[in-house]
Design a protein around this motif. Structure first.
Motif, PDB file in Angstrom:
ATOM      1  N   ASN A 144       3.866  -0.252   6.410  1.00 26.08           N
ATOM      2  CA  ASN A 144       4.455  -1.413   7.085  1.00 26.08           C
ATOM      3  C   ASN A 144       4.882  -2.511   6.113  1.00 26.08           C
ATOM      4  OD1 ASN A 144       3.938  -0.319   9.710  1.00 26.08           O
ATOM      5  ND2 ASN A 144       1.786  -0.910   9.482  1.00 26.08           N
ATOM      6  N   TYR A 145       4.889  -2.197   4.822  1.00 27.16           N
ATOM      7  CA  TYR A 145       5.196  -3.220   3.817  1.00 27.16           C
ATOM      8  C   TYR A 145       6.238  -2.738   2.814  1.00 27.16           C
ATOM      9  CZ  TYR A 145       1.175  -5.952   5.378  1.00 27.16           C
ATOM     10  OH  TYR A 145       0.304  -6.700   6.135  1.00 27.16           O
ATOM     11  N   ILE A 146       6.962  -3.707   2.248  1.00 27.28           N
ATOM     12  CA  ILE A 146       7.837  -3.418   1.109  1.00 27.28           C
ATOM     13  C   ILE A 146       7.405  -4.260  -0.093  1.00 27.28           C
ATOM     14  CG2 ILE A 146       9.825  -2.732   2.502  1.00 27.28           C
ATOM     15  CD1 ILE A 146      11.017  -5.521   1.928  1.00 27.28           C
ATOM     16  N   SER A 147       6.249  -4.898   0.022  1.00 26.36           N
ATOM     17  CA  SER A 147       5.706  -5.691  -1.079  1.00 26.36           C
ATOM     18  C   SER A 147       4.214  -5.429  -1.217  1.00 26.36           C
ATOM     19  CB  SER A 147       5.941  -7.187  -0.847  1.00 26.36           C
ATOM     20  OG  SER A 147       5.190  -7.959  -1.773  1.00 26.36           O
ATOM     21  N   ALA A 148       3.806  -4.980  -2.396  1.00 20.18           N
ATOM     22  CA  ALA A 148       2.386  -4.742  -2.648  1.00 20.18           C
ATOM     23  C   ALA A 148       1.608  -6.055  -2.656  1.00 20.18           C
ATOM     24  CB  ALA A 148       2.214  -4.018  -3.986  1.00 20.18           C
ATOM     25  N   ILE A 149       2.238  -7.105  -3.150  1.00 21.78           N
ATOM     26  CA  ILE A 149       1.565  -8.406  -3.195  1.00 21.78           C
ATOM     27  C   ILE A 149       1.305  -8.920  -1.781  1.00 21.78           C
ATOM     28  CG2 ILE A 149       1.830 -10.837  -3.844  1.00 21.78           C
ATOM     29  CD1 ILE A 149       3.289  -9.919  -6.344  1.00 21.78           C
ATOM     30  N   GLN A 150       2.289  -8.754  -0.893  1.00 21.01           N
ATOM     31  CA  GLN A 150       2.103  -9.202   0.484  1.00 21.01           C
ATOM     32  C   GLN A 150       1.019  -8.385   1.176  1.00 21.01           C
ATOM     33  OE1 GLN A 150       3.763 -11.985   1.858  1.00 21.01           O
ATOM     34  NE2 GLN A 150       2.021 -11.695   3.233  1.00 21.01           N
ATOM     35  N   LEU A 151       0.987  -7.096   0.879  1.00 22.23           N
ATOM     36  CA  LEU A 151      -0.067  -6.250   1.438  1.00 22.23           C
ATOM     37  C   LEU A 151      -1.438  -6.737   0.964  1.00 22.23           C
ATOM     38  CD1 LEU A 151      -0.059  -2.382   1.665  1.00 22.23           C
ATOM     39  CD2 LEU A 151      -2.084  -3.597   0.907  1.00 22.23           C
ATOM     40  N   ALA A 152      -1.517  -7.070  -0.320  1.00 22.31           N
ATOM     41  CA  ALA A 152      -2.780  -7.577  -0.875  1.00 22.31           C
ATOM     42  C   ALA A 152      -3.189  -8.877  -0.192  1.00 22.31           C
ATOM     43  CB  ALA A 152      -2.640  -7.797  -2.381  1.00 22.31           C
TER      44      ALA A 152
END
Length: 241
Positions: A75-83
């Motif tokens: 559901n993400y395209i950003s690892a930082i946002q997932l974190a």
């Protein structure tokens, strides 16, 4: 983070900046050099095994499971946002610079566990590494990285987005905005073609693809892409059909 990493890789530069920092800073109890050397960065994590990274997270009271991570990442395209959404919201225990370890770990684990699922951080790495290659006159590797970055961008950006300005709004966290970088890409392909004429063909394809994916971009960019394509066609002796 790239700044700190480069300083760690160049001791002479770190020594010089550290002396300047200590000369002008009132915080005499802080060693800039030690701060940089002790900070986490991507190179340090690359040297760790996957199990070591996960164990480090667990030692910080971060609950990480590979299968759950795979599901979350869909559901993400950003690892930082997932974190930020799933790992910094936990009751983690981190002191000082260890707090940065979490988002660095999620980025690195994403690359290892689900490398086929592209994210914004992959784009940023490729673009910035490409700039480094170009600075060192290594156009072949630089253009190869930028071609990969471009392919990831057009695969991530939804098809209804038709301008590079709107693409920047969709991917807002890059070190260099797509609006500027896309023009640098065209210009550096031209520079690369001065040494290797095969880059003219790559330049033609890129200019065509850009106009196809982002036809409603700023008119000046579209005009420059048309001009660049014409220049490379002329160099190769290709008449436009």
């Amino acid at each position: 983070m790239r700044f700190e990493q480069k300083l760690q890789e160049k001791p002479e530069g770190l020594e010089q900046i550290s002396k300047q920092f200590e000369e002008y800073s009132d915080l005499k109890d802080i060693s800039f050099k030690d701060f940089i050397l002790e900070s986490w960065n991507f190179n340090k994590l690359k040297k760790m095994s996957t199990s070591e990274i996960i164990e480090k997270l667990k030692s910080m009271n971060v609950d990480f499971e590979i299968e759950r991570f795979k599901e979350q990442a869909q559901n993400y395209i950003s690892a930082i946002q997932l974190a930020e959404d799933h790992y910094y919201t936990q009751n983690f225990q981190a002191q000082g610079k260890d707090e940065d370890f979490i988002w660095l770990a999620i980025i690195e684990l994403w690359k290892r566990i689900i490398p086929e699922k592209y994210n914004m951080e992959m784009i940023d790495d490729l673009i910035q590494d490409g700039y480094d290659d170009i600075e060192n006159q290594n156009y072949k590797d630089g253009m190869e990285k930028w071609e990969k970055a471009w392919n990831i961008i057009v695969s991530i950006v939804p098809s209804h987005i038709k301008s590079v300005t709107d693409a920047d709004k969709f991917i807002p966290v890059l070190t260099q905005c797509i609006f500027n970088w896309c023009q640098d890409f065209e210009m550096e392909l031209a520079n690369a073609a001065l040494e290797d004429a095969s880059f003219h063909q790559k330049r033609i394809k890129y200019c065509q693809d850009f106009r196809r994916f982002f036809p409603y971009s700023d008119k000046s960019i579209i005009k420059n892409m048309l001009k660049a394509e014409a220049e490379s066609r002329a160099e190769l002796g290709i008449l436009k059909q």
